[in-house]
Design an enzyme around this catalytic site. Structure first.
Site: not given
Ligand code: AP5
Ligand code: MG
Length: 209
Positions: A13, A88, A122, A155, A166
């Site tokens: 994402k 979410r 990552r 992270r 997660r």
């Molecule tokens: P990346 O692009 O970083 O993936 P992502 O989908 O953004 O993954 P996240 O871990 O950030 O998602 P998440 O939803 O768990 O975390 P968030 O920060 O939103 O890609 C991952 C890796 O793969 C990278 O190294 C990239 O380079 C590589 N990659 C990407 N595409 C690739 C490809 N095609 N081929 C090879 N490599 C590739 O949330 C974190 C925490 O915050 C949550 O757990 C929760 O506690 C809290 N939180 C956030 N939002 C809310 C909400 N709305 N409500 C409640 N709690 C929330």
């Molecule tokens: Mg992300």
């Protein structure tokens, strides 16, 4: 255009939102980044958030919704934005609906095995939010951000047992949000198992539909 980008942890994402946001000249709003920024600030609220995020569980709906709605009210959001990580839960989706009309919900599909590999490699810059990968998106100098030169970090929630938690929460609380938007006819699904560039091409096509 107001887009929501959804998908499991590690589905790409953040990576894809960064690219698409340049294409469309609109900002990406990542709730995960907003929360990590609050943690970095060292505030009391930040400490509470850190405890929650590092367990892989969700921040309360009310708090995250308030932070999000405040952010989209900023002048840079007037031509639209990409929401990454919000909504979410069904409650968050309903609150969003009460305030904003979303145009499209882009869902990135990836299997669990791919996710584990992506998240274990990552590396992130806490200063400018750019995300790297030790194999698929290497920085020019190992461990250092290309843009700002700050050291890259792993992270707290990228440990294997937390990733599993997660994923469990994603299935329980976030997948129903996809069904909610499907009923409204807003969902476009993209199979994101290929490399970053190939996936971007598929996403660009999907957004034209
Ligand atoms: P990346 O692009 O970083 O993936 P992502 O989908 O953004 O993954 P996240 O871990 O950030 O998602 P998440 O939803 O768990 O975390 P968030 O920060 O939103 O890609 C991952 C890796 O793969 C990278 O190294 C990239 O380079 C590589 N990659 C990407 N595409 C690739 C490809 N095609 N081929 C090879 N490599 C590739 O949330 C974190 C925490 O915050 C949550 O757990 C929760 O506690 C809290 N939180 C956030 N939002 C809310 C909400 N709305 N409500 C409640 N709690 C929330
Ligand atoms: Mg992300």
């Amino acid at each position: 255009m107001k887009i929501v980008i959804m998908g499991a942890p590690g589905s790409g994402k953040g990576t894809q939102a960064e690219i698409i946001s340049k294409d469309l000249e609109i900002p990406t709003i990542s709730t995960g980044s907003i929360l990590r920024y609050e943690v970095e600030s060292g505030s009391k609220l930040g400490q509470k958030i850190k405890d929650t995020i590092s367990q892989g569980i969700l921040i309360p709906d009310e708090l995250i919704t308030e932070l999000l709605l405040k952010r989209v009210d900023s002048p840079d959001c007037k031509n639209g934005y990409i929401l990454d990580g919000f909504p979410r839960t069904i409650n968050q989706a309903k609150s969003l609906d009460e305030n904003i009309d979303i145009d499209k919900v882009l869902v990135l599909e990836v299997e669990d095995q791919v996710i584990l590999n992506r998240l274990s490699g990552r590396r992130s810059c806490t200063n400018c939010n750019i995300v790297y990968h030790v194999q698929s998106k290497k920085p020019q100098v190992e461990g250092v951000c290309d843009i700002c030169g700050e050291p890259l970090i792993i992270r707290d929630d990228d440990k294997e047992e937390i990733i599993k938690k997660r994923l469990e929460i994603y299935r329980e609380s976030t997948k129903p949000v996809i069904d909610y938007y499907k009923q409204k006819g807003k969902v476009v699904t993209v199979d994101c198992v290929d490399g970053i560039e190939e996936n971007t091409k598929l996403i660009r096509k999907a957004l034209l539909k």
